[in-house]
Design a protein around this motif. Sequence first.
Motif, PDB file in Angstrom:
ATOM      1  N   GLN A  88       0.824  -1.204   0.000  1.00 33.60           N
ATOM      2  CA  GLN A  88       0.000   0.000   0.000  1.00 33.60           C
ATOM      3  C   GLN A  88       0.863   1.262   0.000  1.00 33.60           C
ATOM      4  O   GLN A  88       0.566   2.234  -0.699  1.00 33.60           O
ATOM      5  CB  GLN A  88      -0.925  -0.014   1.222  1.00 33.60           C
ATOM      6  N   VAL A  89       1.939   1.224   0.800  1.00 37.10           N
ATOM      7  CA  VAL A  89       2.851   2.376   0.837  1.00 37.10           C
ATOM      8  C   VAL A  89       3.492   2.589  -0.531  1.00 37.10           C
ATOM      9  O   VAL A  89       3.603   3.720  -1.012  1.00 37.10           O
ATOM     10  CB  VAL A  89       3.931   2.170   1.920  1.00 37.10           C
ATOM     11  N   GLU A 124       1.066   4.092  -2.877  1.00 35.22           N
ATOM     12  CA  GLU A 124       0.911   5.518  -2.585  1.00 35.22           C
ATOM     13  C   GLU A 124       2.116   6.303  -3.092  1.00 35.22           C
ATOM     14  O   GLU A 124       1.966   7.399  -3.656  1.00 35.22           O
ATOM     15  CB  GLU A 124       0.752   5.720  -1.075  1.00 35.22           C
ATOM     16  N   ARG A 173       1.811   6.599  -6.797  1.00 35.92           N
ATOM     17  CA  ARG A 173       0.805   7.593  -7.156  1.00 35.92           C
ATOM     18  C   ARG A 173       1.345   9.008  -6.972  1.00 35.92           C
ATOM     19  O   ARG A 173       1.206   9.868  -7.863  1.00 35.92           O
ATOM     20  CB  ARG A 173      -0.448   7.406  -6.300  1.00 35.92           C
ATOM     21  N   ILE A 174       1.987   9.236  -5.821  1.00 44.64           N
ATOM     22  CA  ILE A 174       2.539  10.571  -5.557  1.00 44.64           C
ATOM     23  C   ILE A 174       3.650  10.888  -6.546  1.00 44.64           C
ATOM     24  O   ILE A 174       3.736  12.009  -7.064  1.00 44.64           O
ATOM     25  CB  ILE A 174       3.069  10.638  -4.110  1.00 44.64           C
TER      26      ILE A 174
END
Length: 231
Positions: free
Chosen positions: A156-157, A160, A163-164
Amino acid sequence: MAKKWYNFLVSVDQPIDAATEDEARPDQGKGAAAPRSAAQTVAEIASAAAMDPKFTSPVNNPTSFDEIYHAAEITEASHGYTILKVADMLQSEHIRSLAPSVKRSSILVALDAAGVKLQEVIEDAVRRDRALDTYERVQERALHELESQKAEENRQVQAELDRIAAEHQARIQKNNDDVAKEKERFYGWRLKKQQEEQKISEAVSYFTTENPITTSGHASEPSPAPKQQAS
């Protein structure tokens, strides 16, 4: 794999003697059965012992085996002869350098003097061994659960972060595109400016000896001013 205490307390190479036979199987009379190997007797003792122990209290310090034994409700008999005590006796300075057969005999004499059956000691060893094996599985299962949990968190990290990173990369690309567009506009304007300055400079050059007009490029040499006729 043979346990260390098997090798010293019960010889697996020789048939078990009558006294040990009676201790291992107190439900039968002396000499009631044909001699069996010590390995068979040990296996029977192990199978007769309780199955995997249940831990009735948490283990706060996994490095403390005493705490593990306590959590598994393994208590010492009143006579105090546990497999741990026998292990310490085997390492005693009095017998640790002796031959294995002498060590075995010395321990059996001590047990007999204390009125302790060999079967009790072996059963204690089996219970402790199973407690350790059970707690190992508990820790291993907890480790696998933690590993799976952290792997999901990391996924999940990472998602993220991706995505960032994609968002910021898009911003960087937009900024670069804006700069490139502005450069194209500016350089186009500069070219027209140079052309405009050149036109102005050429016009001024007819009337001045030193052209005050600055141009970005090389200005053409001004044409000489026409001479005035005397009146």
